[in-house]
Structure formats: C-alpha cells, structure tokens
Design an enzyme around this catalytic site. Sequence first.
Site, PDB file in Angstrom:
ATOM      1  N   ARG A 206       0.828  -1.203   0.000  1.00  0.00           N
ATOM      2  CA  ARG A 206       0.000   0.000   0.000  1.00  0.00           C
ATOM      3  C   ARG A 206       0.865   1.256   0.000  1.00  0.00           C
ATOM      4  O   ARG A 206       0.526   2.251  -0.639  1.00  0.00           O
ATOM      5  CB  ARG A 206      -0.952  -0.027   1.191  1.00  0.00           C
ATOM      6  CG  ARG A 206      -1.925  -1.209   1.088  1.00  0.00           C
ATOM      7  CD  ARG A 206      -2.889  -1.248   2.226  1.00  0.00           C
ATOM      8  NE  ARG A 206      -3.628   0.002   2.299  1.00  0.00           N
ATOM      9  CZ  ARG A 206      -4.163   0.485   3.413  1.00  0.00           C
ATOM     10  NH1 ARG A 206      -4.036  -0.167   4.554  1.00  0.00           N
ATOM     11  NH2 ARG A 206      -4.818   1.615   3.387  1.00  0.00           N
TER      12      ARG A 206
ATOM     13  N   GLN B 247      -9.194   9.733   8.371  1.00  0.00           N
ATOM     14  CA  GLN B 247      -8.992   8.327   8.768  1.00  0.00           C
ATOM     15  C   GLN B 247      -8.028   7.659   7.791  1.00  0.00           C
ATOM     16  O   GLN B 247      -7.641   6.513   7.985  1.00  0.00           O
ATOM     17  CB  GLN B 247     -10.324   7.569   8.735  1.00  0.00           C
ATOM     18  CG  GLN B 247     -11.377   8.142   9.666  1.00  0.00           C
ATOM     19  CD  GLN B 247     -12.749   7.533   9.383  1.00  0.00           C
ATOM     20  OE1 GLN B 247     -13.091   6.471   9.902  1.00  0.00           O
ATOM     21  NE2 GLN B 247     -13.535   8.194   8.549  1.00  0.00           N
ATOM     22  N   ASN B 248      -7.661   8.385   6.738  1.00  0.00           N
ATOM     23  CA  ASN B 248      -6.830   7.779   5.692  1.00  0.00           C
ATOM     24  C   ASN B 248      -5.368   7.761   6.089  1.00  0.00           C
ATOM     25  O   ASN B 248      -4.876   8.672   6.755  1.00  0.00           O
ATOM     26  CB  ASN B 248      -7.005   8.538   4.381  1.00  0.00           C
ATOM     27  CG  ASN B 248      -8.436   8.487   3.882  1.00  0.00           C
ATOM     28  OD1 ASN B 248      -9.212   7.648   4.355  1.00  0.00           O
ATOM     29  ND2 ASN B 248      -8.786   9.361   2.955  1.00  0.00           N
TER      30      ASN B 248
ATOM     31  N   ASP C  79      -3.048   7.383   3.605  1.00  0.00           N
ATOM     32  CA  ASP C  79      -2.291   7.872   2.446  1.00  0.00           C
ATOM     33  C   ASP C  79      -1.846   9.314   2.708  1.00  0.00           C
ATOM     34  O   ASP C  79      -2.198   9.916   3.721  1.00  0.00           O
ATOM     35  CB  ASP C  79      -3.132   7.744   1.157  1.00  0.00           C
ATOM     36  CG  ASP C  79      -4.370   8.636   1.151  1.00  0.00           C
ATOM     37  OD1 ASP C  79      -4.256   9.851   1.472  1.00  0.00           O
ATOM     38  OD2 ASP C  79      -5.466   8.133   0.825  1.00  0.00           O
TER      39      ASP C  79
ATOM     40  N   HIS D 231      -5.812   7.668  12.175  1.00  0.00           N
ATOM     41  CA  HIS D 231      -5.505   6.235  12.057  1.00  0.00           C
ATOM     42  C   HIS D 231      -4.065   5.977  11.606  1.00  0.00           C
ATOM     43  O   HIS D 231      -3.747   4.889  11.125  1.00  0.00           O
ATOM     44  CB  HIS D 231      -6.485   5.552  11.083  1.00  0.00           C
ATOM     45  CG  HIS D 231      -7.884   5.441  11.622  1.00  0.00           C
ATOM     46  ND1 HIS D 231      -8.965   5.088  10.841  1.00  0.00           N
ATOM     47  CD2 HIS D 231      -8.378   5.639  12.873  1.00  0.00           C
ATOM     48  CE1 HIS D 231     -10.072   5.074  11.606  1.00  0.00           C
ATOM     49  NE2 HIS D 231      -9.736   5.413  12.828  1.00  0.00           N
TER      50      HIS D 231
ATOM     51  N   THR E  13     -16.820   8.583   3.973  1.00  0.00           N
ATOM     52  CA  THR E  13     -16.618   7.548   4.999  1.00  0.00           C
ATOM     53  C   THR E  13     -17.927   6.809   5.246  1.00  0.00           C
ATOM     54  O   THR E  13     -18.998   7.404   5.218  1.00  0.00           O
ATOM     55  CB  THR E  13     -16.032   8.145   6.302  1.00  0.00           C
ATOM     56  OG1 THR E  13     -15.889   7.109   7.269  1.00  0.00           O
ATOM     57  CG2 THR E  13     -16.888   9.261   6.864  1.00  0.00           C
ATOM     58  N   SER E  14     -17.813   5.497   5.458  1.00  0.00           N
ATOM     59  CA  SER E  14     -19.012   4.664   5.583  1.00  0.00           C
ATOM     60  C   SER E  14     -19.671   4.779   6.947  1.00  0.00           C
ATOM     61  O   SER E  14     -20.782   4.294   7.140  1.00  0.00           O
ATOM     62  CB  SER E  14     -18.646   3.199   5.328  1.00  0.00           C
ATOM     63  OG  SER E  14     -17.698   2.764   6.286  1.00  0.00           O
TER      64      SER E  14
ATOM     65  N   ASN F  12     -21.025  12.169   0.353  1.00  0.00           N
ATOM     66  CA  ASN F  12     -20.654  10.756   0.204  1.00  0.00           C
ATOM     67  C   ASN F  12     -21.335  10.159  -1.023  1.00  0.00           C
ATOM     68  O   ASN F  12     -22.386  10.631  -1.455  1.00  0.00           O
ATOM     69  CB  ASN F  12     -21.081   9.979   1.456  1.00  0.00           C
ATOM     70  CG  ASN F  12     -20.164   8.809   1.777  1.00  0.00           C
ATOM     71  OD1 ASN F  12     -18.948   8.945   1.723  1.00  0.00           O
ATOM     72  ND2 ASN F  12     -20.734   7.673   2.103  1.00  0.00           N
TER      73      ASN F  12
HETATM   74  N1  APR Z   1     -16.717   9.961  -3.510  1.00  0.00           N
HETATM   75  C1  APR Z   1     -17.311  10.006  -2.294  1.00  0.00           C
HETATM   76  N2  APR Z   1     -17.527   8.917  -1.518  1.00  0.00           N
HETATM   77  C2  APR Z   1     -17.118   7.743  -2.021  1.00  0.00           C
HETATM   78  C3  APR Z   1     -16.488   7.610  -3.271  1.00  0.00           C
HETATM   79  C4  APR Z   1     -16.291   8.796  -4.047  1.00  0.00           C
HETATM   80  N3  APR Z   1     -15.703   8.781  -5.239  1.00  0.00           N
HETATM   81  N4  APR Z   1     -16.203   6.297  -3.457  1.00  0.00           N
HETATM   82  C5  APR Z   1     -16.634   5.640  -2.377  1.00  0.00           C
HETATM   83  N5  APR Z   1     -17.198   6.498  -1.490  1.00  0.00           N
HETATM   84  C6  APR Z   1     -17.775   6.214  -0.166  1.00  0.00           C
HETATM   85  C7  APR Z   1     -18.459   4.876  -0.046  1.00  0.00           C
HETATM   86  O1  APR Z   1     -19.823   4.993  -0.440  1.00  0.00           O
HETATM   87  C8  APR Z   1     -18.312   4.557   1.438  1.00  0.00           C
HETATM   88  O2  APR Z   1     -19.382   5.101   2.194  1.00  0.00           O
HETATM   89  O3  APR Z   1     -16.714   6.182   0.758  1.00  0.00           O
HETATM   90  C9  APR Z   1     -17.029   5.317   1.833  1.00  0.00           C
HETATM   91  C10 APR Z   1     -15.827   4.426   2.091  1.00  0.00           C
HETATM   92  O4  APR Z   1     -16.081   3.608   3.210  1.00  0.00           O
HETATM   93  P1  APR Z   1     -14.990   2.606   3.806  1.00  0.00           P
HETATM   94  O5  APR Z   1     -14.413   1.800   2.714  1.00  0.00           O
HETATM   95  O6  APR Z   1     -15.646   1.904   4.923  1.00  0.00           O
HETATM   96  O7  APR Z   1     -13.821   3.581   4.331  1.00  0.00           O
HETATM   97  P2  APR Z   1     -13.731   4.397   5.688  1.00  0.00           P
HETATM   98  O8  APR Z   1     -15.068   4.883   6.123  1.00  0.00           O
HETATM   99  O9  APR Z   1     -12.655   5.394   5.528  1.00  0.00           O
HETATM  100  O10 APR Z   1     -13.239   3.277   6.705  1.00  0.00           O
HETATM  101  C11 APR Z   1     -12.997   3.646   8.041  1.00  0.00           C
HETATM  102  O11 APR Z   1     -12.131   1.493   8.527  1.00  0.00           O
HETATM  103  O12 APR Z   1     -10.903  -0.354   7.948  1.00  0.00           O
HETATM  104  C12 APR Z   1     -10.912   0.810   8.668  1.00  0.00           C
HETATM  105  O13 APR Z   1      -9.062   1.986   9.476  1.00  0.00           O
HETATM  106  C13 APR Z   1      -9.812   1.758   8.301  1.00  0.00           C
HETATM  107  O14 APR Z   1      -9.826   4.177   8.292  1.00  0.00           O
HETATM  108  C14 APR Z   1     -10.531   3.018   7.891  1.00  0.00           C
HETATM  109  C15 APR Z   1     -11.860   2.871   8.616  1.00  0.00           C
END
Ligand code: APR
Length: 234
Positions: free
Chosen positions: A59, A91-92, A94, A109, A177-178, A202
Amino acid sequence: MGDIRNIVVLTGAGISAESGVPTFRGPDGLWEGHRVEDVATPEAYRRDPDLVLDFYDQRRAKLASVEPNPAHVALGRLDAEWKGKLLIVTQNVDDLHERGGAERLLHMHGELKSAWCLSCGERHPFDGKMAGYPACAVCGVSGHVRPDIVWFGEMPYRMEEIDVAIATCDLFVSVGTSGAVYPAAGFVQSARYAGAETLELNLDPSEGSIFFNESRMGRAGDLVPEWVDAVLGG
Ligand code: APR
Ligand code: ZN
C-alpha cells in the site's frame, strides 16, 4: 454561511477513491480481498509479521503512482484561504491530503509513510519496505519497526484535540466515509450535541446518514470543490 467560524472536516477512504486508492468496504474494497483480522490487528502482526508488513509495504509503494484529486486540492485551498479555525481529521493513511496542500490536518488512524519502532518507541518518516526488517532510523535496532497504523483494537491518535475541535465547531463536514468504524462514526453526534451544523458528502448514505442535517450524494471530486467554493465565496 455567515456565522460559520470553526470547521471540522472528517475524511475517509471515499475521498481518495477517485485517485485510485481502494476503499475498505464494498465490492472492490480492501477488506474483500483480506480478512481484517489477518492484516489489521496487533495479533496478526505478532502471529505473521511478514504478511502484515508486506500488506502495508504494497500500500505504501502504491502511493508513488497516485495523485491527489480535486477533492484533496479543494480542501488544500480551503486550508489556505479559510480565516477561521479549521481541522481536517482524516482516517486515511495515504498522503494525498498533504500533497493536496492541507496543513491543518491530523491522521487519526496513522500514516503509511511513518514508522513506529517498538524498541525505542519513537516514530520517524519512512518510505520503503518493512518486510526486510530495516533498522530504526532513531535507535538503529533492527526487527522492531512496525507500520505507524492504528489497527483494530488500538486507540486512534490525538483524540483530545479532535474532541476539543468538534466541541467548538460550527460546521462539521464528513466526506467519503461509511460510518462503520468508531470513534470517527460518532463525531457527527458529538458535533450535533455541540450545536454545529452537519453535512455529509458521500457516494452512498453512510451508516450514520440520518444524524446529519444535510446529506449530498455524489463523487467527492465533484461535491467537495462545490462545497469549498460556496464556503469561501459566502
Ligand atoms: N466519492 C465520495 N464517496 C465515495 C467515493 C467517491 N468517489 N467512493 C466511495 N465512497 C464512499 C463509499 O460509499 C463509502 O461510504 O466512501 C465510503 C468508504 O467507506 P470505507 O471503505 O468503509 O472507508 P472508511 O469509512 O474510511 O473506513 C474507516 O475502517 O478499515 C478501517 O481503518 C480503516 O480508516 C478506515 C476505517
Ligand atoms: Zn528505535
């Protein structure tokens, strides 16, 4: 936007999706190809350090081939031009916010480009591979350098600062974020409790979507620049 002074922006994997960094959940998500407990826990690191170090090495290497997208760049511009308080909590892991120009930024994170030495306890900038068990840049001891990533079961970084910023903000914005992982998933409710306006940007409604005053659904690369233009212009 007249009475907005203090802004907190929370970002998640969705803000980097258009840059080509995979999100965690969903069909092409990182957690689809891996079991969380195999790569993102302290237990996994103790049991099979090579697997875990290699996962994060890959990564980290990927960062060299991705670029910030218009959402990162817009937040960099907000940081440069916004006269009130601002905290971007990501939370990223990168480095795309930094490369997009954000400075008032905190990685709750951890960061791919940081190493944490379990021998001396120090953290230092790192770019390269940990799977070869490099020596710590601070103490010189080899074999104890781990990714400076907050794994499941570990405490997110700088929570006091985040709590103060949220308790004193007028506007809380969540991007990409989800809402599946706490404590970040609970920030919207703390912001509401503090009397802040809350806005979600989102692709899909997050798990906490109902807690926001307003939700706009779309791509971060479209929605974030639009929102930043409105805030800076208003
Ligand atoms: N624009 C906006 N939102 C988007 C896009 C986009 N182009 N693509 C995807 N998404 C949304 C998805 O719909 C989802 O709700 O981004 C969200 C990503 O969710 P996750 O994959 O769960 O990522 P995140 O919320 O950052 O995860 C939280 O979980 O595994 C752990 O530590 C890790 O920091 C991470 C934490
Ligand atoms: Zn050390």
